[in-house]
Design an enzyme around this catalytic site. Structure first.
Site, PDB file in Angstrom:
ATOM      1  N   GLU A   1       0.832  -1.207   0.000  1.00  0.00           N
ATOM      2  CA  GLU A   1       0.000   0.000   0.000  1.00  0.00           C
ATOM      3  C   GLU A   1       0.868   1.259   0.000  1.00  0.00           C
ATOM      4  O   GLU A   1       0.504   2.274  -0.606  1.00  0.00           O
ATOM      5  CB  GLU A   1      -0.945  -0.014   1.198  1.00  0.00           C
ATOM      6  CG  GLU A   1      -1.985  -1.132   1.109  1.00  0.00           C
ATOM      7  CD  GLU A   1      -3.056  -1.027   2.181  1.00  0.00           C
ATOM      8  OE1 GLU A   1      -4.170  -0.571   1.860  1.00  0.00           O
ATOM      9  OE2 GLU A   1      -2.763  -1.412   3.336  1.00  0.00           O
TER      10      GLU A   1
ATOM     11  N   GLU B   1      -3.783  -9.932   2.444  1.00  0.00           N
ATOM     12  CA  GLU B   1      -4.589  -9.757   3.656  1.00  0.00           C
ATOM     13  C   GLU B   1      -5.688 -10.800   3.797  1.00  0.00           C
ATOM     14  O   GLU B   1      -5.955 -11.293   4.911  1.00  0.00           O
ATOM     15  CB  GLU B   1      -5.202  -8.345   3.671  1.00  0.00           C
ATOM     16  CG  GLU B   1      -4.255  -7.256   4.139  1.00  0.00           C
ATOM     17  CD  GLU B   1      -3.355  -6.703   3.054  1.00  0.00           C
ATOM     18  OE1 GLU B   1      -2.714  -5.663   3.265  1.00  0.00           O
ATOM     19  OE2 GLU B   1      -3.272  -7.328   1.962  1.00  0.00           O
TER      20      GLU B   1
END
Length: 288
Positions: free
Chosen positions: A135, A155
């Site tokens: 990210e 994730e």
């Protein structure tokens, strides 16, 4: 060429822990290194506070025009410390986590959603980047990656979500189907695929050349007017927030960076140098 100075000896960054390293490898450039190599540079609250303090200072320091992010050791950044996350979850911290995400406007490690910075951010991806580390990369302006780097948003494999800006950014960069491939499968991709299929890596180089390539690109940027560079980056950021081109143009023209660029000594210097057939000599931008 510039007349401003950016000597590492003269610059005094804010105090920080040893979880990051800050240096000034060349004029106008700050190098910020994630420094938890034994934990693959997984981000802690202390590291986040350090990064925020240093980047806020960087934003306000006129002699620094570009920042390069990299990792110590074999990884760029392994994302969140899942052991600590597990402890928070077990103690009923889920609601606090959601509130914190909304309140922390700069995002993961104070980078993944950072919008205030109009100076270029270059990611020198020296190794693996996972979860929050990915990210971070997705919110950088330029990405140089090692040819052996693996990149992932895994994730879903741990029951969590890439909540700190990664999902919308990847969807915009790569498109819905390719973003779904990374996010729903949770699989790692190579730096080459990230460059050629997914489009969020600019250049893939041998591991030994990652930082030197990032520094070379920073030097190229520093050959240009810092006022114009920062105004241009603000335009790119505004383009992600406005649906229409016209709205983005109007917002950009009204921005602090644009107003400064139009009235700066550097615009006069650039135009004068062109007419005089010489290289411009840029000055540090005025503070916004």
């Amino acid at each position: 060429m510039s007349t401003g100075t950016s000597s590492g000896a003269a610059l005094q960054p804010p105090a920080h822990s040893d979880e990051i390293k800050v240096s000034f490898p060349q004029e106008h450039v700050m190098l910020l290194t994630f420094n938890r190599p034994k934990s693959l540079n997984a981000v802690t609250p202390t590291m986040t506070e350090d990064v925020k303090r240093v980047l806020d200072w960087f934003d306000d320091e006129p002699s620094l025009w570009i920042v390069i992010l990299t990792g110590e050791g074999r990884a760029f950044c392994a994302g969140a410390d899942l052991i600590e996350w597990n402890k928070r979850q077990a103690s009923g911290g889920a609601e606090d986590d959601q509130k914190r995400i909304i309140q922390d406007v700069d995002g993961f490690a104070s980078i993944s959603r950072r919008y205030s910075t109009s100076k270029p951010i270059i990611a020198a991806v020296n190794g693996g980047a996972y979860g929050g580390g990915m990210e971070i990369i997705l919110n950088c302006d330029l990405v140089i990656a090692s040819e052996d780097a693996m990149l992932a948003l895994p994730e879903v494999k741990r029951g969590v979500v890439a909540i700190q800006g990664g999902m919308p950014r990847l969807s915009r960069i790569a498109g819905h189907q390719l973003a779904s491939e990374m996010l729903l499968l949770g699989k790692a991709i190579s730096a080459t695929d990230a460059a050629t299929r997914f489009g969020f890596v600019n250049k893939v180089v041998p591991k030994a050349e990652v930082l030197s390539t990032a520094l070379a690109w920073a030097a190229e940027i520093a050959q240009n007017s810092p006022d114009a560079i920062q105004s241009t980056k603000r335009a790119l950021l505004l383009a992600t927030r406005h649906g229409s081109v016209e709205d983005a143009v109007i917002a950009h023209v009204s921005s602090k960076e644009s107003k400064r660029a139009f009235t700066s000594e550097n615009i006069q210097e650039g135009l004068r140098a062109f007419t005089e057939k010489r290289k411009p000599s840029w000055k540090n931008p005025a503070k916004l």
